[in-house]
Design a protein around this motif. Structure first.
Motif, mmCIF file in Angstrom:
data_model
loop_
_atom_site.group_PDB
_atom_site.id
_atom_site.type_symbol
_atom_site.label_atom_id
_atom_site.label_comp_id
_atom_site.label_asym_id
_atom_site.label_seq_id
_atom_site.Cartn_x
_atom_site.Cartn_y
_atom_site.Cartn_z
ATOM 1 N N TRP A 193 0.846 -1.195 0.000
ATOM 2 C CA TRP A 193 0.000 0.000 0.000
ATOM 3 C C TRP A 193 0.880 1.243 0.000
ATOM 4 O O TRP A 193 2.065 1.173 0.335
ATOM 5 C CB TRP A 193 -0.920 -0.019 1.216
ATOM 6 N N TYR A 194 0.317 2.374 -0.364
ATOM 7 C CA TYR A 194 1.094 3.598 -0.549
ATOM 8 C C TYR A 194 1.084 4.536 0.657
ATOM 9 O O TYR A 194 1.911 5.456 0.732
ATOM 10 C CB TYR A 194 0.579 4.360 -1.774
ATOM 11 N N ASP A 195 0.181 4.347 1.600
ATOM 12 C CA ASP A 195 -0.015 5.287 2.700
ATOM 13 C C ASP A 195 0.262 4.605 4.033
ATOM 14 O O ASP A 195 -0.418 3.647 4.395
ATOM 15 C CB ASP A 195 -1.451 5.824 2.664
ATOM 16 N N HIS A 196 1.269 5.112 4.769
ATOM 17 C CA HIS A 196 1.604 4.537 6.071
ATOM 18 C C HIS A 196 1.556 5.592 7.168
ATOM 19 O O HIS A 196 2.213 5.455 8.208
ATOM 20 C CB HIS A 196 2.967 3.848 6.000
ATOM 21 N N ASP A 197 0.768 6.613 6.946
ATOM 22 C CA ASP A 197 0.506 7.616 7.976
ATOM 23 C C ASP A 197 -0.560 7.045 8.915
ATOM 24 O O ASP A 197 -1.665 6.715 8.469
ATOM 25 C CB ASP A 197 0.006 8.903 7.327
ATOM 26 N N PRO A 198 -0.256 6.898 10.209
ATOM 27 C CA PRO A 198 -1.249 6.320 11.123
ATOM 28 C C PRO A 198 -2.583 7.057 11.124
ATOM 29 O O PRO A 198 -3.623 6.456 11.429
ATOM 30 C CB PRO A 198 -0.562 6.421 12.490
ATOM 31 N N ALA A 199 -2.571 8.343 10.770
ATOM 32 C CA ALA A 199 -3.809 9.122 10.785
ATOM 33 C C ALA A 199 -4.711 8.810 9.605
ATOM 34 O O ALA A 199 -5.936 9.010 9.698
ATOM 35 C CB ALA A 199 -3.487 10.614 10.801
ATOM 36 N N THR A 200 -4.144 8.296 8.513
ATOM 37 C CA THR A 200 -4.937 8.095 7.295
ATOM 38 C C THR A 200 -4.887 6.679 6.748
ATOM 39 O O THR A 200 -5.671 6.333 5.864
ATOM 40 C CB THR A 200 -4.457 9.059 6.195
ATOM 41 N N SER A 201 -3.992 5.847 7.237
ATOM 42 C CA SER A 201 -3.898 4.474 6.734
ATOM 43 C C SER A 201 -5.187 3.706 7.021
ATOM 44 O O SER A 201 -5.780 3.845 8.092
ATOM 45 C CB SER A 201 -2.729 3.740 7.390
ATOM 46 N N PRO A 202 -5.630 2.850 6.098
ATOM 47 C CA PRO A 202 -6.810 2.024 6.346
ATOM 48 C C PRO A 202 -6.517 0.793 7.201
ATOM 49 O O PRO A 202 -7.434 0.035 7.508
ATOM 50 C CB PRO A 202 -7.243 1.615 4.935
ATOM 51 N N PHE A 203 -5.259 0.599 7.607
ATOM 52 C CA PHE A 203 -4.873 -0.634 8.278
ATOM 53 C C PHE A 203 -4.560 -0.400 9.754
ATOM 54 O O PHE A 203 -3.723 0.427 10.116
ATOM 55 C CB PHE A 203 -3.673 -1.260 7.566
ATOM 56 N N ASP A 204 -5.218 -1.182 10.602
ATOM 57 C CA ASP A 204 -5.035 -1.036 12.042
ATOM 58 C C ASP A 204 -3.607 -1.318 12.491
ATOM 59 O O ASP A 204 -3.128 -0.714 13.460
ATOM 60 C CB ASP A 204 -5.995 -1.969 12.790
ATOM 61 N N SER A 205 -2.919 -2.252 11.819
ATOM 62 C CA SER A 205 -1.576 -2.605 12.258
ATOM 63 C C SER A 205 -0.615 -1.417 12.162
ATOM 64 O O SER A 205 0.363 -1.357 12.915
ATOM 65 C CB SER A 205 -1.035 -3.788 11.439
ATOM 66 N N GLN A 221 7.404 5.679 5.524
ATOM 67 C CA GLN A 221 7.084 6.861 4.735
ATOM 68 C C GLN A 221 8.352 7.472 4.128
ATOM 69 O O GLN A 221 8.355 7.891 2.958
ATOM 70 C CB GLN A 221 6.368 7.893 5.617
ATOM 71 N N GLN A 222 9.431 7.500 4.884
ATOM 72 C CA GLN A 222 10.686 8.040 4.366
ATOM 73 C C GLN A 222 11.254 7.152 3.266
ATOM 74 O O GLN A 222 11.752 7.650 2.242
ATOM 75 C CB GLN A 222 11.685 8.192 5.509
ATOM 76 N N TYR A 223 11.185 5.842 3.473
ATOM 77 C CA TYR A 223 11.638 4.924 2.427
ATOM 78 C C TYR A 223 10.867 5.168 1.130
ATOM 79 O O TYR A 223 11.457 5.243 0.038
ATOM 80 C CB TYR A 223 11.420 3.476 2.863
ATOM 81 N N MET A 224 9.561 5.268 1.227
ATOM 82 C CA MET A 224 8.748 5.430 0.024
ATOM 83 C C MET A 224 9.014 6.766 -0.654
ATOM 84 O O MET A 224 9.002 6.857 -1.889
ATOM 85 C CB MET A 224 7.260 5.275 0.359
ATOM 86 N N GLN A 225 9.294 7.805 0.126
ATOM 87 C CA GLN A 225 9.639 9.102 -0.464
ATOM 88 C C GLN A 225 10.953 9.035 -1.226
ATOM 89 O O GLN A 225 11.117 9.688 -2.257
ATOM 90 C CB GLN A 225 9.710 10.156 0.637
#
Length: 325
Positions: A193-205, A221-225
């Motif tokens: 998945w593309y989003d790993h911001d805890p505020a917006t990610s759809p995944f509880d983990s 997030q830094q790796y993906m950037q």
């Protein structure tokens, strides 16, 4: 989905405290990745004690060679080959730092392991590393005789973390291009998945395990950037395979997740999506462990369990080397 034992529900507090020593904010991956690369190679130690052969495959545009390390098992019991794509957030890791893990995998499965030394970001952002992995897979699947194999189905794609992401993306692209496909793929705690911001990610983990452990949400997030600087461009299946519109005709897939891993839910979600698209899928969660456990010493319980799961899944249907069983 199966699991080896009931989950503990929360990480061991002593181990969690130890892992915090390696977690953000002590590291800023956008600045510290060269240090991490050096540390990983140092931690791996000398590789001369392993049975390896180093080869190269020429890039499609002939601009560079792609190193491939052939890791030989102590005893080869099966004729199929594991084509391995290493983790490290597309930014760290290489065939040197992953040689101990690949050696353990080769010995435990009785199979030859080929490790791809793809180009790393940020020096070579997406799609460079992906294209290297695709090129190696394409060449070997088109010409399995290069590995003394009779059929492309004897090549199993496998990767961990970012390498699991690359494995999934390669399989998607091979199908899109109508190229020979592997019969099987193994995705170890993959990023899908593309989003790993805890505020917006759809995944509880991501919210449950995204801070203070082996891998943090900030690091991902830094790796993906570094891998793909454009946030909008990260919303594509070759970076976030869960976004693929069509997941049909993919290899039989083993997804292995770690209980206390922020990538756990997205990896398992990808397995469920593949299954919903008609593919054969097994999802195995290894309880009580953390992201990146493939690289633990080979005698560590999670690694032993992982090898058991892989061997069981590959199973009796795997091609056998005549006279070796």
């Amino acid at each position: 989905m199966s699991a080896d034992a009931p989950g503990e529900g929360r990480p061991n507090p002593l181990l969690a405290a130890f892992l915090r020593l390696f977690a953000a904010p002590r590291l800023n991956m956008q600045e510290d990745y060269p240090k991490v690369r050096r540390f990983q190679r140092l931690l791996a130690g000398p590789t001369g004690r392993y049975q390896v052969l180093d080869k190269v495959i020429l890039a499609r545009d002939e601009s560079h060679e792609i190193p491939v390390r052939v890791q030989l098992p102590r005893q080869r019991l099966h004729s199929d080959v594991l084509l391995f794509m290493h983790g490290g957030g597309w930014v760290t890791g290489d065939i040197e730092s992953y040689t101990p893990a690949c050696a353990a995998l080769a010995d435990a499965t009785g199979r030859v392991v080929l490790s791809v030394d793809y180009r790393l970001a940020p020096e070579n952002p997406f799609p460079a590393g992906f294209e290297d992995c695709l090129r190696v897979a394409e060449v070997l699947l088109r010409e399995p005789g290069l590995l003394d194999l009779t059929d492309a189905s004897q090549i199993v794609l496998i990767g961990d973390s970012a390498g699991g992401n690359l494995t999934a993306a390669v399989s998607l692209r091979l199908r899109e291009l109508g190229l020979p496909m592997p019969a099987r793929q193994i995705l170890l705690y993959p990023a899908t998945w593309y989003d790993h911001d805890p505020a917006t990610s759809p995944f509880d983990s991501v919210r449950e395990y995204g801070t203070g452990l082996r891998l943090t949400a900030l690091e991902v997030q830094q790796y993906m950037q570094l891998y793909q600087p454009s946030a909008e461009a990260r919303r594509q299946p070759l970076i976030a395979p869960l976004l693929a519109d069509d997941l049909s005709d993919q290899p039989a897939t083993l997804v292995v997740s770690a209980e206390f891993d922020l990538l756990r839910d997205e990896g398992e979600a990808y397995g469920h999506a593949l299954e919903a698209a008609g593919n054969a899928v097994r999802i195995e969660r290894v309880n009580g462990t953390y992201h990146g456990f493939l690289t633990l010493p080979r005698f560590a319980n999670p690694v032993v369990r992982l090898h058991e799961v892989i061997n069981d899944w590959l199973g009796a249907a795997a091609p056998q080397v005549a006279g070796r069983e």
